[in-house]
Motif scaffolding. Structure first.
Motif, PDB file in Angstrom:
ATOM      1  N   ARG A 145       0.842  -1.195   0.000  1.00 37.76           N
ATOM      2  CA  ARG A 145       0.000   0.000   0.000  1.00 37.76           C
ATOM      3  C   ARG A 145       0.875   1.242   0.000  1.00 37.76           C
ATOM      4  O   ARG A 145       1.882   1.316   0.697  1.00 37.76           O
ATOM      5  CB  ARG A 145      -0.927   0.000   1.217  1.00 37.76           C
ATOM      6  CG  ARG A 145      -1.828   1.229   1.287  1.00 37.76           C
ATOM      7  CD  ARG A 145      -2.844   1.110   2.407  1.00 37.76           C
ATOM      8  NE  ARG A 145      -2.212   1.046   3.705  1.00 37.76           N
ATOM      9  CZ  ARG A 145      -2.857   0.813   4.841  1.00 37.76           C
ATOM     10  NH1 ARG A 145      -4.160   0.586   4.821  1.00 37.76           N
ATOM     11  NH2 ARG A 145      -2.208   0.761   5.987  1.00 37.76           N
ATOM     12  N   ASN A 159       0.440   5.419   0.474  1.00 42.59           N
ATOM     13  CA  ASN A 159      -0.400   6.576   0.825  1.00 42.59           C
ATOM     14  C   ASN A 159       0.358   7.857   0.504  1.00 42.59           C
ATOM     15  O   ASN A 159       1.544   7.994   0.849  1.00 42.59           O
ATOM     16  CB  ASN A 159      -0.762   6.558   2.313  1.00 42.59           C
ATOM     17  CG  ASN A 159      -1.703   5.431   2.673  1.00 42.59           C
ATOM     18  OD1 ASN A 159      -2.577   5.084   1.891  1.00 42.59           O
ATOM     19  ND2 ASN A 159      -1.522   4.853   3.833  1.00 42.59           N
ATOM     20  N   THR A 165      -4.379   6.930  -2.362  1.00 42.46           N
ATOM     21  CA  THR A 165      -4.011   5.623  -1.815  1.00 42.46           C
ATOM     22  C   THR A 165      -4.016   4.596  -2.935  1.00 42.46           C
ATOM     23  O   THR A 165      -4.998   4.462  -3.662  1.00 42.46           O
ATOM     24  CB  THR A 165      -4.980   5.176  -0.706  1.00 42.46           C
ATOM     25  OG1 THR A 165      -4.945   6.118   0.368  1.00 42.46           O
ATOM     26  CG2 THR A 165      -4.584   3.810  -0.168  1.00 42.46           C
ATOM     27  N   SER A 214      -6.372  -1.530  -6.382  1.00 43.41           N
ATOM     28  CA  SER A 214      -7.370  -0.556  -5.937  1.00 43.41           C
ATOM     29  C   SER A 214      -6.714   0.812  -5.837  1.00 43.41           C
ATOM     30  O   SER A 214      -5.517   0.927  -5.561  1.00 43.41           O
ATOM     31  CB  SER A 214      -7.982  -0.956  -4.585  1.00 43.41           C
ATOM     32  OG  SER A 214      -7.023  -0.879  -3.558  1.00 43.41           O
ATOM     33  N   VAL A 215      -7.523   1.841  -6.056  1.00 43.73           N
ATOM     34  CA  VAL A 215      -7.042   3.217  -5.970  1.00 43.73           C
ATOM     35  C   VAL A 215      -8.139   4.080  -5.367  1.00 43.73           C
ATOM     36  O   VAL A 215      -9.322   3.886  -5.655  1.00 43.73           O
ATOM     37  CB  VAL A 215      -6.626   3.748  -7.370  1.00 43.73           C
ATOM     38  CG1 VAL A 215      -7.789   3.651  -8.350  1.00 43.73           C
ATOM     39  CG2 VAL A 215      -6.114   5.165  -7.272  1.00 43.73           C
ATOM     40  N   ALA A 216      -7.746   4.989  -4.501  1.00 47.88           N
ATOM     41  CA  ALA A 216      -8.694   5.918  -3.876  1.00 47.88           C
ATOM     42  C   ALA A 216      -8.073   7.308  -3.845  1.00 47.88           C
ATOM     43  O   ALA A 216      -6.884   7.462  -3.533  1.00 47.88           O
ATOM     44  CB  ALA A 216      -9.047   5.459  -2.462  1.00 47.88           C
ATOM     45  N   ARG A 234     -14.505  12.547  -3.056  1.00 42.83           N
ATOM     46  CA  ARG A 234     -13.685  11.322  -3.060  1.00 42.83           C
ATOM     47  C   ARG A 234     -14.172  10.376  -4.153  1.00 42.83           C
ATOM     48  O   ARG A 234     -15.341  10.394  -4.561  1.00 42.83           O
ATOM     49  CB  ARG A 234     -13.741  10.635  -1.704  1.00 42.83           C
ATOM     50  CG  ARG A 234     -15.129  10.503  -1.132  1.00 42.83           C
ATOM     51  CD  ARG A 234     -15.115   9.963   0.298  1.00 42.83           C
ATOM     52  NE  ARG A 234     -16.428  10.069   0.917  1.00 42.83           N
ATOM     53  CZ  ARG A 234     -17.444   9.277   0.675  1.00 42.83           C
ATOM     54  NH1 ARG A 234     -17.284   8.274  -0.179  1.00 42.83           N
ATOM     55  NH2 ARG A 234     -18.600   9.448   1.277  1.00 42.83           N
ATOM     56  N   SER A 285     -13.157   6.174  -5.682  1.00 40.51           N
ATOM     57  CA  SER A 285     -12.355   4.970  -5.462  1.00 40.51           C
ATOM     58  C   SER A 285     -12.771   3.869  -6.439  1.00 40.51           C
ATOM     59  O   SER A 285     -13.906   3.804  -6.899  1.00 40.51           O
ATOM     60  CB  SER A 285     -12.514   4.464  -4.029  1.00 40.51           C
ATOM     61  OG  SER A 285     -13.838   4.028  -3.775  1.00 40.51           O
ATOM     62  N   TYR A 286     -11.793   3.020  -6.727  1.00 41.21           N
ATOM     63  CA  TYR A 286     -12.026   1.821  -7.521  1.00 41.21           C
ATOM     64  C   TYR A 286     -11.273   0.680  -6.850  1.00 41.21           C
ATOM     65  O   TYR A 286     -10.100   0.832  -6.463  1.00 41.21           O
ATOM     66  CB  TYR A 286     -11.525   1.988  -8.950  1.00 41.21           C
ATOM     67  CG  TYR A 286     -11.527   0.679  -9.726  1.00 41.21           C
ATOM     68  CD1 TYR A 286     -12.683   0.222 -10.360  1.00 41.21           C
ATOM     69  CD2 TYR A 286     -10.376  -0.100  -9.797  1.00 41.21           C
ATOM     70  CE1 TYR A 286     -12.689  -0.984 -11.049  1.00 41.21           C
ATOM     71  CE2 TYR A 286     -10.380  -1.307 -10.485  1.00 41.21           C
ATOM     72  CZ  TYR A 286     -11.529  -1.743 -11.105  1.00 41.21           C
ATOM     73  OH  TYR A 286     -11.539  -2.939 -11.772  1.00 41.21           O
ATOM     74  N   ALA A 287     -11.920  -0.461  -6.672  1.00 42.56           N
ATOM     75  CA  ALA A 287     -11.281  -1.595  -6.008  1.00 42.56           C
ATOM     76  C   ALA A 287     -11.736  -2.897  -6.646  1.00 42.56           C
ATOM     77  O   ALA A 287     -12.882  -3.034  -7.073  1.00 42.56           O
ATOM     78  CB  ALA A 287     -11.602  -1.600  -4.514  1.00 42.56           C
ATOM     79  N   GLU A 289     -16.875   3.879  -6.730  1.00 39.08           N
ATOM     80  CA  GLU A 289     -17.640   4.766  -5.853  1.00 39.08           C
ATOM     81  C   GLU A 289     -17.202   6.217  -6.036  1.00 39.08           C
ATOM     82  O   GLU A 289     -16.019   6.503  -6.222  1.00 39.08           O
ATOM     83  CB  GLU A 289     -17.459   4.376  -4.385  1.00 39.08           C
ATOM     84  CG  GLU A 289     -18.044   3.029  -4.006  1.00 39.08           C
ATOM     85  CD  GLU A 289     -17.987   2.782  -2.504  1.00 39.08           C
ATOM     86  OE1 GLU A 289     -17.623   3.721  -1.764  1.00 39.08           O
ATOM     87  OE2 GLU A 289     -18.297   1.663  -2.081  1.00 39.08           O
ATOM     88  N   TYR A 312     -22.544   4.500  -6.230  1.00 36.98           N
ATOM     89  CA  TYR A 312     -21.733   3.284  -6.307  1.00 36.98           C
ATOM     90  C   TYR A 312     -22.195   2.374  -7.442  1.00 36.98           C
ATOM     91  O   TYR A 312     -23.337   2.418  -7.892  1.00 36.98           O
ATOM     92  CB  TYR A 312     -21.784   2.518  -4.979  1.00 36.98           C
ATOM     93  CG  TYR A 312     -23.173   2.076  -4.576  1.00 36.98           C
ATOM     94  CD1 TYR A 312     -23.691   0.852  -5.001  1.00 36.98           C
ATOM     95  CD2 TYR A 312     -23.981   2.880  -3.774  1.00 36.98           C
ATOM     96  CE1 TYR A 312     -24.965   0.450  -4.635  1.00 36.98           C
ATOM     97  CE2 TYR A 312     -25.257   2.488  -3.401  1.00 36.98           C
ATOM     98  CZ  TYR A 312     -25.739   1.267  -3.829  1.00 36.98           C
ATOM     99  OH  TYR A 312     -27.006   0.873  -3.480  1.00 36.98           O
TER     100      TYR A 312
END
Length: 202
Positions: free
Chosen positions: A17, A19, A29, A51-53, A76, A78-80, A124, A143
């Motif tokens: 990970r 950050n 992230t 994953s990316v946020a 925000r 995100s994709y996971a 999301e 989402y």
């Protein structure tokens, strides 16, 4: 009637990970994860899930200073991607990761060399708003979840020597909007009243 049984399997996971925060306003992230399961054949044992946020704290920008109404405002996204082998002990294909010698098969379940993990992706987008010293809070999420290669079970003729087979098939998609409103009408030393309303539309 006396019977016995034993299920054996091995799993292994590796992840990293990263950050990053710039001026506590721009957040990022990155996560990379590899999962392995002995219930799958060679070529399907391991899968990589990224994953990316990212988030932008708009309330920390200079043009938001000097006002008292908005305490916090954040965008925000995100994709996971994740995987699921359901219950490895139930699938029980006759393979191993090389961590431990040998493996155990379930004589009632047909081994499928093409079986692999269920795959789920989640996308999301959200907004967090904090007003009046966090006395009034809004959270909005949009989402889109999608699951592919579901592991399904189908009965087969026991004349074959087994009772079931497991295979990848089917897809589930869930998308919608969730809105959460939280309010603190009364905040005192001896008494606090907090109300939360949540609404979800799919």
């Amino acid at each position: 009637v006396v019977s016995s049984g034993f299920n054996g399997f091995q799993i292994a996971s590796f992840f990293g990970r990263l950050n990053y925060s710039y001026q506590d306003k721009y957040l990022l992230t990155l996560v990379g994860r590899t999962d392995g399961s002995s219930v799958f054949a060679e070529g399907n044992k391991y899968e990589f899930y990224p994953s990316v946020a990212a988030a932008w704290k708009i309330s920390e920008e200079g043009f938001m200073q000097g006002q008292n109404a908005i305490e916090g405002l954040k965008l925000r996204a995100s994709y996971a991607a994740t995987g699921n082998s359901t219950d490895p002990g139930v699938i029980n294909n006759s393979y191993n990761l090389g961590v431990l010698p040998g493996s155990v098969t379930n004589p009632t379940v047909l081994t499928d060399p093409n079986l692999k993990n269920e795959n789920t992706t989640a996308l999301e987008f959200g907004v967090d708003l904090r007003l009046f010293d966090s006395r009034l809070n809004f959270d909005i999420d949009v989402y889109d979840y999608s699951t592919k290669n579901q592991i399904l079970t189908s009965p087969i003729s026991q004349a074959s020597g087994v009772s079931f087979r497991r295979f990848n098939a089917g897809e589930i998609n869930s998308k919608g909007i969730e809105v959460i409103l939280a309010a603190k009408p009364i905040v005192s030393e001896n008494f606090t009243w907090k109300s939360i309303v949540s609404e979800q539309s799919q």
